[in-house]
Design a protein around this motif. Sequence first.
Motif, short mmCIF file in Angstrom:
data_model
loop_
_atom_site.label_atom_id
_atom_site.label_comp_id
_atom_site.label_asym_id
_atom_site.label_seq_id
_atom_site.Cartn_x
_atom_site.Cartn_y
_atom_site.Cartn_z
N ALA A 165 1.02 -1.13 0.04
CA ALA A 165 -0.08 -0.07 -0.01
C ALA A 165 0.84 1.15 -0.08
O ALA A 165 0.57 2.27 -0.83
N ALA A 166 1.95 1.23 0.85
CA ALA A 166 2.88 2.28 0.82
C ALA A 166 3.39 2.56 -0.35
O ALA A 166 3.69 3.68 -1.03
N ALA A 167 3.87 1.68 -1.21
CA ALA A 167 4.34 1.53 -2.61
C ALA A 167 3.51 2.37 -3.73
O ALA A 167 3.93 2.96 -4.49
N ASP A 168 2.35 1.71 -3.46
CA ASP A 168 1.32 2.37 -4.36
C ASP A 168 0.94 3.66 -4.23
O ASP A 168 1.04 4.47 -5.01
N LYS A 169 0.99 4.01 -2.95
CA LYS A 169 0.63 5.49 -2.58
C LYS A 169 1.87 6.34 -3.21
O LYS A 169 1.75 7.57 -3.74
N LEU A 170 3.13 6.02 -2.96
CA LEU A 170 4.25 6.49 -3.64
C LEU A 170 4.38 6.59 -5.10
O LEU A 170 4.71 7.71 -5.74
N GLU A 171 3.95 5.72 -5.58
CA GLU A 171 3.80 5.55 -7.09
C GLU A 171 2.76 6.50 -7.56
O GLU A 171 3.01 6.99 -8.67
N GLY A 172 1.63 6.45 -6.83
CA GLY A 172 0.58 7.29 -7.26
C GLY A 172 0.97 8.95 -7.18
O GLY A 172 0.87 9.76 -8.23
N ASN A 173 1.64 9.17 -6.17
CA ASN A 173 2.33 10.74 -6.01
C ASN A 173 3.54 11.15 -7.15
O ASN A 173 3.46 12.03 -7.62
N VAL A 174 4.20 9.88 -7.32
CA VAL A 174 5.27 10.04 -8.63
C VAL A 174 4.48 10.43 -9.84
O VAL A 174 4.76 11.30 -10.67
#
Length: 301
Positions: A105-114
């Motif tokens: 979930a944290a990686a998905d959130k970071l990818e969305g921010n990117v």
Amino acid sequence: MCGMPQQPPIRSIPARPSRPDASMSLITNVMDHSLDDGYAEAAVRKRAAGESGMPRTLKARLGLAVGLVLAALVVTVGAAQARVAAPVVAKERQELIDRIDRETAAADKLEGNVDKLRSDVSARQREALRHSGGNAQADLVGILAGATEVHGPGVKLVVDDAKEATTGGGGNPRETSGFSDTGRVRDRDMQRVVNGLWQSGAEAVSINGQRLTALSAIRAAGDAILVDNKPLVPPYTVLAVGDGKRLSTRFQNSPDGLYLHALQDNYGIRTAISVESDLRLPAAPSVIVRTAQPSSEKGTS
């Protein structure tokens, strides 16, 4: 004159002949008594105990029963230990699953921010180009390079694995890919599909929402297909912007289109192609300017 009573004549008893081996008394004793007396007595006692003791069948049954009891004891102890360790293992497994879910979930959130930041940067770049005298040619270059979002008519092609993938089989046109599962779509298949669409006149292509550029790579990692190192799952939806009807006809008549048709006929791979009036393709997430030169309209001093 009376004579004396006549005695029976005395018969001489012949002497018992001596044994020829009389001179070898030690050897004779060893031969006559090969088993020591102590050993002989022990053998007699053992036979007496066996005859008067427990029958052999009962002994065998008792031994078998003891063995079964010991085996049952070992199994019981093992089951008890497993029962005690099961909650600990389950707890550790659940903790690991929860940790994976949190990190994912944290990686998905970071990818969305990117992705949001990249979109913002792209929008600012386009705005800066317009203010600095950007022209239609620059916009076309951005579209062809995958740096900008595009929409328009085109073709939608869906490629999916066979319902029941079969293993092996001769005459596989994908032998060089190193896989034997002929019912699965492979990276080599998608490479041919994309190249066929480019050659048929596509202006922009995406797979499962992943925009392709001249530097995009379609590779395999195990059974997964990677597009620019991002794993995709079937069905694979390929969108190609261009002259929809003409693009569809040219692709289906091309060698790559015929290859895809052969996979459908021989291995059950499912495909569906349709002409669409309006397709929207996102910009590529990472387009880096490698070379640039000043515009010929402004010139250089």
